[in-house]
Scaffold this motif. Structure first.
Motif, mmCIF file in Angstrom:
data_model
loop_
_atom_site.group_PDB
_atom_site.id
_atom_site.type_symbol
_atom_site.label_atom_id
_atom_site.label_comp_id
_atom_site.label_asym_id
_atom_site.label_seq_id
_atom_site.Cartn_x
_atom_site.Cartn_y
_atom_site.Cartn_z
ATOM 1 N N ARG A 1 0.739 -1.174 -0.235
ATOM 2 C CA ARG A 1 0.051 -0.182 0.270
ATOM 3 C C ARG A 1 0.845 0.878 0.178
ATOM 4 N N PHE B 1 -0.562 -4.985 3.671
ATOM 5 C CA PHE B 1 -1.885 -4.656 3.694
ATOM 6 C C PHE B 1 -2.217 -6.318 4.245
ATOM 7 N N ALA B 2 -2.377 -7.027 2.764
ATOM 8 C CA ALA B 2 -2.822 -8.529 3.212
ATOM 9 C C ALA B 2 -2.287 -9.356 4.492
ATOM 10 N N GLY C 1 0.048 -8.083 6.798
ATOM 11 C CA GLY C 1 0.141 -8.230 8.164
ATOM 12 C C GLY C 1 1.310 -7.928 8.436
ATOM 13 N N GLU D 1 -3.577 -8.516 11.501
ATOM 14 C CA GLU D 1 -3.393 -6.733 11.728
ATOM 15 C C GLU D 1 -3.561 -6.354 9.835
ATOM 16 N N THR D 2 -4.182 -5.395 9.665
ATOM 17 C CA THR D 2 -3.807 -5.046 8.156
ATOM 18 C C THR D 2 -3.215 -3.345 8.425
ATOM 19 N N TYR E 1 -2.105 -0.133 7.188
ATOM 20 C CA TYR E 1 -2.402 0.426 5.440
ATOM 21 C C TYR E 1 -0.956 2.067 5.548
ATOM 22 N N GLN F 1 -6.548 -1.976 12.584
ATOM 23 C CA GLN F 1 -8.194 -3.005 13.144
ATOM 24 C C GLN F 1 -7.341 -3.438 14.368
ATOM 25 N N ILE G 1 -12.764 0.162 5.712
ATOM 26 C CA ILE G 1 -12.093 -1.604 5.966
ATOM 27 C C ILE G 1 -12.885 -1.532 4.138
#
Length: 234
Positions: free
Chosen positions: A121, A136-137, A139, A161-162, A164, A181, A230
């Protein structure tokens, strides 16, 4: 171009930014008052066709978001995070393409580098000229060591967790990350690889971007409606 995002400035006081739905990076020369545009290469013929269609559709006012056509890659390749290193090199993370792009500030030549993790990201350059990127995907955050041309990943200490956004405190050797998250902010000590977690004072704090001041203070903004923020409430 469409969907401008993530403005960064270089030493020549030029503003670089991404155009997510046009698959371009733009640079605005504030002295000459002129724009230049750099096309990021498509992954194949289908990408090229959809880029053309999306540009035509948006210019004619016929549509909004582009189609999500590729379940494996999760959708339309879109330049997202951007940063300018001290040497002037411009780096871009491409959402849904799982790669980063290097742009030469003089020739504007583009090099695409695949990432060994999904959903890069936002990214930032550190004082050594290396990149730090949120996964992001997955963690995680990753460091791309430019001279060695290799990645090193650091898993976040919070399951699910994501991350950002991130920013770097070069003076203290810390990478600060949004805990989007988990109602928290996190810091990674680069020298030791250790994480610290700082809970925020309000539940439902969905953070997207983060910045570090010269004195080490950390700033972020949050939304109290993370279910909507989200990915369209899914």
């Amino acid at each position: 171009g469409f969907y401008p995002q993530t403005i960064r400035f270089d030493a020549k006081d030029r503003a670089w930014f991404t155009l997510g739905l046009s698959s371009k990076v733009a640079v605005f020369d504030r002295q000459a008052r002129t724009f230049r545009y750099i096309d990021l290469p498509a992954r194949g013929k289908l990408d090229q066709l959809l880029l053309w269609y999306t540009q035509w559709s948006l210019e004619s006012g016929r549509g909004g978001e582009p189609p999500r056509y590729d379940l494996k890659s999760s959708g339309f390749p879109s330049p997202y995070g951007l940063d300018v290193c001290a040497d002037g090199t411009v780096w871009v993370a491409r959402l849904n393409a799982d790669d980063i792009a290097r742009i030469d500030p003089v020739t504007l030549a583009v090099e695409i580098i695949p990432t060994p993790f999904a959903a890069p990201r936002r990214l930032r350059c550190d004082a050594a000229g290396d990149l730090w990127i949120t996964g992001f995907a997955g963690g995680l955050v990753a460091r791309y060591m430019v001279a060695e041309k290799r990645f090193r990943s650091y898993a976040l200490p919070i399951p699910g967790e994501t991350p950002y956004g991130l920013d770097i405190d070069n003076a203290r050797g810390l990478v600060w990350v949004t805990g989007s998250q988990s109602d928290s902010l996190l810091s990674l000590d680069v020298a030791t690889g250790r994480w610290r977690v700082f809970p925020l004072s309000r539940r439902g704090s969905f953070t997207r971007d983060i910045g570090v001041a010269d004195d080490g203070s950390v700033f972020s903004s949050s939304s109290t409606f993370p279910g909507w923020q989200i990915e369209d409430g899914q």
